[in-house]
Design a protein around this motif. Structure first.
Motif, short mmCIF file in Angstrom:
data_model
loop_
_atom_site.label_atom_id
_atom_site.label_comp_id
_atom_site.label_asym_id
_atom_site.label_seq_id
_atom_site.Cartn_x
_atom_site.Cartn_y
_atom_site.Cartn_z
N MET A 73 0.83 -1.21 0.00
CA MET A 73 0.00 0.00 0.00
C MET A 73 0.87 1.25 0.00
SD MET A 73 -1.47 0.65 3.84
CE MET A 73 -0.37 0.91 5.25
N TRP A 74 0.30 2.32 -0.58
CA TRP A 74 0.84 3.66 -0.41
C TRP A 74 0.01 4.31 0.70
CZ3 TRP A 74 0.55 2.06 -5.67
CH2 TRP A 74 1.77 2.07 -6.36
N ASP A 75 0.65 4.67 1.79
CA ASP A 75 -0.04 5.26 2.94
C ASP A 75 0.14 6.77 2.89
OD1 ASP A 75 -1.20 5.94 5.30
OD2 ASP A 75 0.16 4.80 6.59
N LEU A 76 -0.97 7.50 2.65
CA LEU A 76 -0.93 8.95 2.55
C LEU A 76 -1.14 9.66 3.88
CD1 LEU A 76 -0.44 10.25 -0.27
CD2 LEU A 76 -1.40 7.95 -0.40
N ASN A 77 -1.25 8.87 4.96
CA ASN A 77 -1.44 9.43 6.31
C ASN A 77 -2.70 10.29 6.43
OD1 ASN A 77 1.09 8.39 7.37
ND2 ASN A 77 2.11 9.95 6.14
N HIS A 78 -3.75 9.88 5.74
CA HIS A 78 -5.01 10.62 5.79
C HIS A 78 -5.94 10.14 6.91
CE1 HIS A 78 -4.88 12.06 1.29
NE2 HIS A 78 -3.92 12.56 2.04
N LEU A 109 -5.39 -0.80 -6.58
CA LEU A 109 -6.72 -0.27 -6.34
C LEU A 109 -6.59 1.22 -6.07
CD1 LEU A 109 -7.87 -3.12 -3.96
CD2 LEU A 109 -8.63 -2.77 -6.31
N THR A 110 -7.14 2.02 -6.94
CA THR A 110 -6.97 3.47 -6.86
C THR A 110 -8.21 4.19 -7.39
OG1 THR A 110 -5.70 5.35 -7.75
CG2 THR A 110 -5.74 3.33 -9.06
N PRO A 111 -8.57 5.34 -6.82
CA PRO A 111 -9.72 6.10 -7.31
C PRO A 111 -9.57 6.59 -8.74
CG PRO A 111 -9.09 6.82 -5.11
CD PRO A 111 -8.00 5.91 -5.58
N VAL A 133 -4.11 2.23 -2.70
CA VAL A 133 -3.80 3.61 -2.33
C VAL A 133 -4.67 3.96 -1.13
CG1 VAL A 133 -3.84 6.01 -3.06
CG2 VAL A 133 -3.20 4.23 -4.69
N ASP A 134 -4.04 4.13 0.03
CA ASP A 134 -4.78 4.42 1.27
C ASP A 134 -4.89 5.93 1.42
OD1 ASP A 134 -6.00 4.37 3.68
OD2 ASP A 134 -4.24 3.79 4.83
N CYS A 135 -6.00 6.47 0.90
CA CYS A 135 -6.22 7.91 0.98
C CYS A 135 -7.67 8.19 1.31
CB CYS A 135 -5.85 8.59 -0.34
SG CYS A 135 -6.87 8.08 -1.74
N SER A 136 -7.96 9.43 1.68
CA SER A 136 -9.32 9.84 2.02
C SER A 136 -10.05 10.33 0.77
CB SER A 136 -9.28 10.96 3.07
OG SER A 136 -10.57 11.54 3.23
N PRO A 153 -4.05 -0.06 -13.02
CA PRO A 153 -4.92 0.60 -12.05
C PRO A 153 -6.35 0.07 -12.17
CG PRO A 153 -4.58 2.04 -13.92
CD PRO A 153 -3.71 0.83 -14.16
N ARG A 154 -6.98 -0.17 -11.02
CA ARG A 154 -8.33 -0.75 -11.05
C ARG A 154 -9.25 -0.08 -10.02
NH1 ARG A 154 -6.36 -2.59 -14.95
NH2 ARG A 154 -6.27 -4.77 -15.63
N LEU A 155 -10.56 -0.16 -10.33
CA LEU A 155 -11.61 0.26 -9.41
C LEU A 155 -12.35 -0.97 -8.92
CD1 LEU A 155 -13.08 3.18 -11.55
CD2 LEU A 155 -11.89 3.46 -9.37
N LEU A 156 -12.97 -0.86 -7.75
CA LEU A 156 -13.81 -1.95 -7.24
C LEU A 156 -15.26 -1.68 -7.60
CD1 LEU A 156 -12.37 -2.69 -3.69
CD2 LEU A 156 -12.60 -4.33 -5.56
N PRO A 157 -16.05 -2.72 -7.86
CA PRO A 157 -17.48 -2.54 -8.09
C PRO A 157 -18.20 -2.25 -6.79
CG PRO A 157 -16.95 -4.87 -8.08
CD PRO A 157 -15.64 -4.14 -7.97
#
Length: 260
Positions: A73-78, A109-111, A133-136, A153-157
């Motif tokens: 994961m990429w942790d953005l500290n959000h 998994l990314t927005p 991507v761990d973000c808000s 890059p993918r989105l979840l349903p």
């Protein structure tokens, strides 16, 4: 169950009407979550389980099997570090932290993803792993997505969250829920169960989304995934409307008759 339903209705005021109706429908099918047994970070509380002398002790951590591919994961500290499922997994060595600017070759998994996760992604995960991507969602405009690159890059349903912070909310999944959902849809069901069972509420995610997850896992590609999602939302809305029409409210005339 009444307490959980009340909480879901309260949390859905800011969501769209269609998502609210679907979440209420799913909450009626769900079992009570184990939120009362969770620690401050939503993790499983330690407890002793009694077993017979000849029986091997077993707990939720024995269910499923660990992944044989990278999970990162990429942790953005959000988010609150005490409540972040991704950080808990990282502390226990179950998820690796990625640096900004570091490229990940597997599925991310990314927005900003363009395609939806589907069973076609199984080979990508098997060879190169999964990252999230761990973000808000409230801070997407300040998130440096250009520094978190991947060829996949993918989105979840559509799925419903079961974590204690966003229980019952559509699409508000935690890191572990997003990772587990991806594993389940792409054919790694045992691995998905293994990760979810690191949290006392993890089983509730599968309970809430079992029908959807199984349907998604049975699709061939992203197009079929989106078709299943669309049909499911339409069906849920129709069932909600029919249930409301079938409610037989007393009329003023019947009240008068009873009085007489």
């Amino acid at each position: 169950m009444n307490k959980s339903r009340s909480k879901i209705r309260k949390n859905h005021r800011s969501n769209s009407k269609k998502e609210e109706r679907l979440a209420e429908k799913l909450s009626e099918l769900a079992v009570d979550s184990d939120e009362s047994n969770a620690g401050e970070d939503g993790s499983a509380a330690d407890s002793d389980t009694s077993t017979s002398a000849n029986e091997k002790p077993k707990n939720q951590f024995d269910v499923g099997k660990p992944a044989q591919f990278p999970v990162s994961m990429w942790d953005l500290n959000h988010c609150d570090p005490k409540k972040c499922s991704g950080r808990k997994l990282a502390r226990h060595g179950l998820m690796a932290n990625l640096r900004l600017g570091q490229k990940f070759p597997g599925l991310v998994l990314t927005p900003v993803g363009t395609n939806c996760v589907s069973p076609l992604d199984k080979n990508i995960i098997e060879s190169s792993g999964i990252a999230v991507v761990d973000c808000s969602w409230a801070r997407l405009s300040e998130t440096p997505f250009n520094k978190m690159k991947s060829p996949n890059p993918r989105l979840l349903p559509f799925l419903v969250a079961a974590n204690p912070i966003n229980y019952g909310k559509p699409c508000k999944l935690s890191c572990v829920e997003a990772i587990a959902a991806t594993m389940y849809i792409t054919g790694f069901k045992e691995e998905a169960t293994w990760y979810l069972n690191k949290f006392s509420w993890g089983h509730s995610f599968l309970t809430l989304n079992q029908e959807l997850l199984d349907s998604y896992a049975g699709c061939k590609n992203s197009k079929e995934i989106l078709e299943v999602q669309h049909k499911y939302l339409e069906k849920a809305e129709a069932e909600h409307s029919n249930r409301n029409r079938n409610v037989d409210f007393p009329t003023s005339e019947s009240s008068s008759d009873e009085d007489e």
